[in-house]
Each structure stands twice: as C-alpha cells, then as structure tokens.
Design a protein around this motif. Structure first.
Motif, PDB file in Angstrom:
ATOM      1  N   ALA A  78      -5.561   6.777   4.804  1.00 55.84           N
ATOM      2  CA  ALA A  78      -4.722   6.218   3.912  1.00 55.84           C
ATOM      3  C   ALA A  78      -3.354   6.443   3.959  1.00 55.84           C
ATOM      4  O   ALA A  78      -2.290   5.701   3.715  1.00 55.84           O
ATOM      5  CB  ALA A  78      -5.156   7.033   2.427  1.00 55.84           C
ATOM      6  N   ILE A  79      -2.917   7.505   4.732  1.00 54.53           N
ATOM      7  CA  ILE A  79      -1.530   7.642   5.180  1.00 54.53           C
ATOM      8  C   ILE A  79      -1.259   6.625   6.406  1.00 54.53           C
ATOM      9  O   ILE A  79      -0.022   6.103   6.013  1.00 54.53           O
ATOM     10  CB  ILE A  79      -1.165   9.045   5.640  1.00 54.53           C
ATOM     11  CG1 ILE A  79      -1.491  10.292   4.676  1.00 54.53           C
ATOM     12  CG2 ILE A  79       0.155   9.251   6.202  1.00 54.53           C
ATOM     13  CD1 ILE A  79      -1.577  11.853   5.035  1.00 54.53           C
ATOM     14  N   ARG A 115      -6.512   5.468  -6.281  1.00 51.90           N
ATOM     15  CA  ARG A 115      -7.735   6.169  -5.495  1.00 51.90           C
ATOM     16  C   ARG A 115      -7.265   7.736  -5.463  1.00 51.90           C
ATOM     17  O   ARG A 115      -6.268   7.969  -4.862  1.00 51.90           O
ATOM     18  CB  ARG A 115      -8.073   5.873  -4.403  1.00 51.90           C
ATOM     19  CG  ARG A 115      -9.251   6.073  -3.565  1.00 51.90           C
ATOM     20  CD  ARG A 115      -9.478   5.083  -2.347  1.00 51.90           C
ATOM     21  NE  ARG A 115      -8.565   4.952  -1.329  1.00 51.90           N
ATOM     22  CZ  ARG A 115      -8.616   5.030  -0.170  1.00 51.90           C
ATOM     23  NH1 ARG A 115      -9.928   5.591   0.273  1.00 51.90           N
ATOM     24  NH2 ARG A 115      -7.601   4.963   0.638  1.00 51.90           N
ATOM     25  N   ALA A 139      -0.586   3.215   4.904  1.00 52.53           N
ATOM     26  CA  ALA A 139       0.282   2.882   3.964  1.00 52.53           C
ATOM     27  C   ALA A 139       1.558   2.181   4.308  1.00 52.53           C
ATOM     28  O   ALA A 139       1.849   2.394   5.701  1.00 52.53           O
ATOM     29  CB  ALA A 139       0.508   4.090   3.281  1.00 52.53           C
ATOM     30  N   ILE A 163      -2.440   2.147  -4.701  1.00 54.96           N
ATOM     31  CA  ILE A 163      -2.097   3.463  -4.554  1.00 54.96           C
ATOM     32  C   ILE A 163      -3.272   4.436  -4.293  1.00 54.96           C
ATOM     33  O   ILE A 163      -4.060   4.475  -4.981  1.00 54.96           O
ATOM     34  CB  ILE A 163      -1.232   3.764  -5.727  1.00 54.96           C
ATOM     35  CG1 ILE A 163      -0.271   2.781  -6.113  1.00 54.96           C
ATOM     36  CG2 ILE A 163      -0.776   5.229  -5.686  1.00 54.96           C
ATOM     37  CD1 ILE A 163       0.512   2.588  -7.553  1.00 54.96           C
ATOM     38  N   THR A 164      -3.077   5.209  -3.087  1.00 52.83           N
ATOM     39  CA  THR A 164      -3.779   6.291  -2.720  1.00 52.83           C
ATOM     40  C   THR A 164      -3.090   7.634  -3.086  1.00 52.83           C
ATOM     41  O   THR A 164      -1.689   7.783  -2.604  1.00 52.83           O
ATOM     42  CB  THR A 164      -4.352   6.289  -1.420  1.00 52.83           C
ATOM     43  OG1 THR A 164      -5.222   4.958  -1.229  1.00 52.83           O
ATOM     44  CG2 THR A 164      -5.136   7.428  -0.968  1.00 52.83           C
ATOM     45  N   VAL A 165      -3.919   8.372  -3.789  1.00 54.77           N
ATOM     46  CA  VAL A 165      -3.073   9.823  -4.231  1.00 54.77           C
ATOM     47  C   VAL A 165      -3.873  10.943  -3.257  1.00 54.77           C
ATOM     48  O   VAL A 165      -5.281  10.958  -3.274  1.00 54.77           O
ATOM     49  CB  VAL A 165      -3.057  10.137  -5.580  1.00 54.77           C
ATOM     50  CG1 VAL A 165      -2.423  11.503  -6.265  1.00 54.77           C
ATOM     51  CG2 VAL A 165      -2.346   9.027  -6.304  1.00 54.77           C
ATOM     52  N   ILE A 166      -3.103  11.721  -2.582  1.00 51.96           N
ATOM     53  CA  ILE A 166      -3.866  12.811  -1.938  1.00 51.96           C
ATOM     54  C   ILE A 166      -3.383  14.050  -2.789  1.00 51.96           C
ATOM     55  O   ILE A 166      -2.401  14.468  -2.646  1.00 51.96           O
ATOM     56  CB  ILE A 166      -3.107  12.873  -0.621  1.00 51.96           C
ATOM     57  CG1 ILE A 166      -3.489  11.679  -0.059  1.00 51.96           C
ATOM     58  CG2 ILE A 166      -3.901  14.178   0.159  1.00 51.96           C
ATOM     59  CD1 ILE A 166      -3.217  11.376   1.654  1.00 51.96           C
ATOM     60  N   ARG A 224       0.968  -1.223   0.162  1.00 49.66           N
ATOM     61  CA  ARG A 224       0.098  -0.006  -0.095  1.00 49.66           C
ATOM     62  C   ARG A 224       0.910   1.063   0.083  1.00 49.66           C
ATOM     63  O   ARG A 224       1.563   1.436   0.798  1.00 49.66           O
ATOM     64  CB  ARG A 224      -0.795  -0.183   1.309  1.00 49.66           C
ATOM     65  CG  ARG A 224      -2.159  -0.798   0.903  1.00 49.66           C
ATOM     66  CD  ARG A 224      -3.337  -0.796   2.061  1.00 49.66           C
ATOM     67  NE  ARG A 224      -2.778  -1.507   3.195  1.00 49.66           N
ATOM     68  CZ  ARG A 224      -3.673  -1.960   4.067  1.00 49.66           C
ATOM     69  NH1 ARG A 224      -4.968  -1.485   4.090  1.00 49.66           N
ATOM     70  NH2 ARG A 224      -3.391  -2.721   4.947  1.00 49.66           N
ATOM     71  N   VAL A 273       5.145   6.234   2.199  1.00 47.29           N
ATOM     72  CA  VAL A 273       4.715   7.495   1.754  1.00 47.29           C
ATOM     73  C   VAL A 273       5.730   8.036   0.712  1.00 47.29           C
ATOM     74  O   VAL A 273       6.934   8.156   1.188  1.00 47.29           O
ATOM     75  CB  VAL A 273       4.163   8.478   2.628  1.00 47.29           C
ATOM     76  CG1 VAL A 273       3.809   9.687   1.879  1.00 47.29           C
ATOM     77  CG2 VAL A 273       3.087   8.127   3.737  1.00 47.29           C
ATOM     78  N   VAL A 299      -8.230  10.383   4.092  1.00 52.05           N
ATOM     79  CA  VAL A 299      -6.811  10.959   3.817  1.00 52.05           C
ATOM     80  C   VAL A 299      -6.092  10.400   5.006  1.00 52.05           C
ATOM     81  O   VAL A 299      -4.997   9.886   4.860  1.00 52.05           O
ATOM     82  CB  VAL A 299      -6.843  12.583   3.784  1.00 52.05           C
ATOM     83  CG1 VAL A 299      -5.500  13.027   3.923  1.00 52.05           C
ATOM     84  CG2 VAL A 299      -7.308  13.106   2.390  1.00 52.05           C
ATOM     85  N   THR A 337       1.032   5.659  -0.618  1.00 52.56           N
ATOM     86  CA  THR A 337       0.233   6.748  -0.495  1.00 52.56           C
ATOM     87  C   THR A 337       1.273   7.969  -0.993  1.00 52.56           C
ATOM     88  O   THR A 337       2.191   8.152  -0.466  1.00 52.56           O
ATOM     89  CB  THR A 337      -0.370   7.114   1.137  1.00 52.56           C
ATOM     90  OG1 THR A 337      -1.321   6.130   1.203  1.00 52.56           O
ATOM     91  CG2 THR A 337      -1.004   8.549   0.962  1.00 52.56           C
TER      92      THR A 337
END
Ligand code: GDP
Ligand code: CA
Length: 317
Positions: A183-184, A128, A187, A28-31, A2, A190, A180, A4
């Motif tokens: 997700a951090i 995401r 992960a 993958i999560t994108v902020i 995972r 980061v 948010v 971020t």
C-alpha cells in the motif's frame, strides 16, 4: 489517485473524514497504529483502529472523539459490583460487543488484519484499514517505578508522571501486516495526519521495513501542534519524554527531511517555523505551507486534507 495514510486515533480519524470529503474518488489505505492495544476484562481492545472505524463508519461519539455514540455503561457497572475493573478505562456496552467479537475471532486463530476486515465489513468506513502489524507491539512508558503500558500512563495517570522513555516493545521483531508495504509502495503519496508523532506515528515507523518504504515516497505531514501546544490532549508529555520541543518546527525536525517532504503548519506558527527553517539543518528541504489547522468540522478538515494533497502533488517528481 492512491493515497496511503499512517494513522493514530482521534487526530487521524478527523483528518481522514476530511480526506474522504476532499477526495471522494481516491483509493485510500490507512495503516493503523496497534501499539496502544491492550487486553482489558480478558478482551482485546484496539483504540486507534476503532477510533478510525467508528468515526468513518458514522458510529462515534462526536464530542468525546472516541467510543460509540449513544453509549451506556451497564457492563462496567456490573463489573464494578464484582469489584472488577478496569475502573480507569471506560468501555461502554456497545463498544464491548466489538471487543468480544474481536477477541473471539483472534481466539479462533485469525490474524488481527483479518479480524479488522471483518469488523470493517459492518462499518464500511470508506477506506481500507490495515493494522501496521499482526504481531504484538506494545508502547511501554518508563517511569521511576519501572515500565508500564502506555494506556496506564496516559489514561490512568493522565501522563502526569514524568516519562523517562517511551518504547515500542516488540517492534524490532514485528513484521508489517499483510498489504502494508504494498500500500505504501503503490501509493501516489503518503500523508501523516496530525497524529501523535511519538506514540501513534512512531510505532508504525518502528516496524522494520515501514520507515524505508515511506522514505521512498513523497510524504506530507500535518502538524498536531498549533501555537506551541497540542490540540486536544497531552502530546507534549510524549514529546518531552523523547527530548523534542512542543513546536511545529521541532516535530518536523524530529521526522526530518529524509522522511517528510512537505509540512503543513497553522498560520499562528508561521513566523516561528520560518525562523527555524533558516537555522535548523534538519528542516532543510522540507516545503512548508501555513493555513488554519484546527479541525472543527468536516469542511475545515477537508480544507486541510486538500492542502496536503495539493502540496504532495506539487512535490511529487
Ligand atoms: P489518539 O491516538 O486518539 O491520541 O489520536 P492521534 O494520535 O491520531 O491524534 C492526536 C493528536 O491530534 C493530538 O496530539 C493533537 O496534536 C492532534 N489534533 C487533535 N485535534 C486536532 C486539530 O483539530 N488540528 C490539528 N492540527 N491537530 C489536532
Ligand atoms: Ca492512540
């Protein structure tokens, strides 16, 4: 795995395309930075979210790096015939559709996070995409005549007027967007793409709670400065405004060892950064690796993303 990623626009989008190629199995999560967002022709425009969405969704204008492929400008020309703007911010006809739908959904009372999810349902970016906040945060630039919106300074004035300060207005009172902080926290590590540290990554970290959540993780950043100059663009004008030199070492020191654990630099900057590592206490404890950092195409971007993953794994306790 995972991962971020905190993201601005073009630099982030190119890095993320490489990351998807390097780690197709990763979640993958994108902020995304929303402090560049602006209302134009009565419509809400989110340039950084859209750069990521269009690029990863296969709809971006490749040479330009922003906006849609195969774009036309009939709406802009019609507005100009009425003497209406904006003349300095190019919105194409295809792009207008995105902003019309976004504005309609926002007017119905939906938060930006939900609106972004609806737009991404079409583009299927493979990640995401979470806006950093559903609350309004706006980067404003202080020039001698007063405060102006970041886009006005950057796009209309080409960052040619010296900036006395760059302020993420509203950040203090903003809350991280839904998902948010989770997700951090969830992960494995980061990553910071080579996005602008002042106006792309800076506003995300300024939302209360986000910096502390990121500090608790293993973080690897990629330098957007190669050979002492920003690649594509005018990021040096932003760094100068906050008193940071335009070097790979100075940007790492600006983030600081409390925030980043690893830093990827270009081979051209190796000697200068190694010297700084001996001299600058702000860099003590940051693991540095040098490799070619120019994101020419997907394979070159994927090699950078792979190096970031490898270093993050190495540094994760
Ligand atoms: P923006 O919001 O569209 O300005 O995009 P970002 O903030 O995500 O990224 C812009 C930054 O990416 C620029 O200031 C450059 O420093 C950096 N950048 C652009 N292209 C490259 C590249 O090929 N390699 C590296 N290392 N950095 C790049
Ligand atoms: Ca941006």
């Amino acid at each position: 795995m995972r991962i971020t990623v905190l993201a601005g626009g073009i630099g982030a989008a190119r890095f993320l395309r490489g990351l998807l190629a390097a780690a197709p199995e990763a979640t993958i999560t994108v902020i995304g930075n929303t402090a560049d967002d602006i209302t134009l022709s009565g419509l809400r425009v989110c340039p950084d979210l859209d750069s990521v969405m269009y690029t990863l969704g296969g709809g971006s204008n490749e040479e330009q790096g922003w906006g849609r492929a195969g774009e036309s400008f009939r709406i802009r020309d019609e507005l100009a015939a009425y003497g209406a703007g904006p003349s300095w911010f190019a919105l194409g006809d295809l792009d207008f559709a995105t902003h019309i739908l976004r504005s309609q959904l926002l007017a119905e009372g939906r938060p930006l996070s939900e609106v972004t999810r609806i737009l991404c349902d079409r583009w299927q970016p493979g990640i995401r995409l979470l806006p950093m906040s559903d609350d309004r945060v706006e980067t404003q630039v202080k020039i001698d005549s007063g405060l102006i919106h970041f886009q006005e300074w950057w796009v209309r004035l080409h960052a040619a007027v010296p900036a006395e300060a760059i302020i993420p207005v509203g950040a203090d009172a903003a809350a991280p967007g839904p998902g948010v902080l989770e997700a951090i926290a969830e992960a494995d590590f980061v990553l910071f793409p080579p996005s602008n540290p002042v106006v792309s990554i800076g506003p995300i970290l300024a939302v209360p709670g986000i910096r502390a959540a990121v500090e608790a993780k293993t973080v690897v950043g990629v330098s957007g400065i190669i050979g002492g100059a920003p690649v594509r663009g005018m990021a040096d004008a932003c760094l100068t405004a906050i008193g940071v030199e335009t070097t790979a070492a100075a940007v790492a020191a600006h983030y600081g060892a409390g925030l980043i654990d690893g830093w990827l630099i270009d081979e051209q900057d190796k000697a200068a950064v190694e010297k700084a590592l001996d001299d600058d206490p702000a860099l003590f404890g940051i693991a540095v690796r040098a490799l070619p950092l120019y994101m020419r195409d997907v394979p070159s971007s994927a090699a950078i993303a792979q190096a970031a993953i490898d270093l993050a794994k190495e540094l994760t306790p």
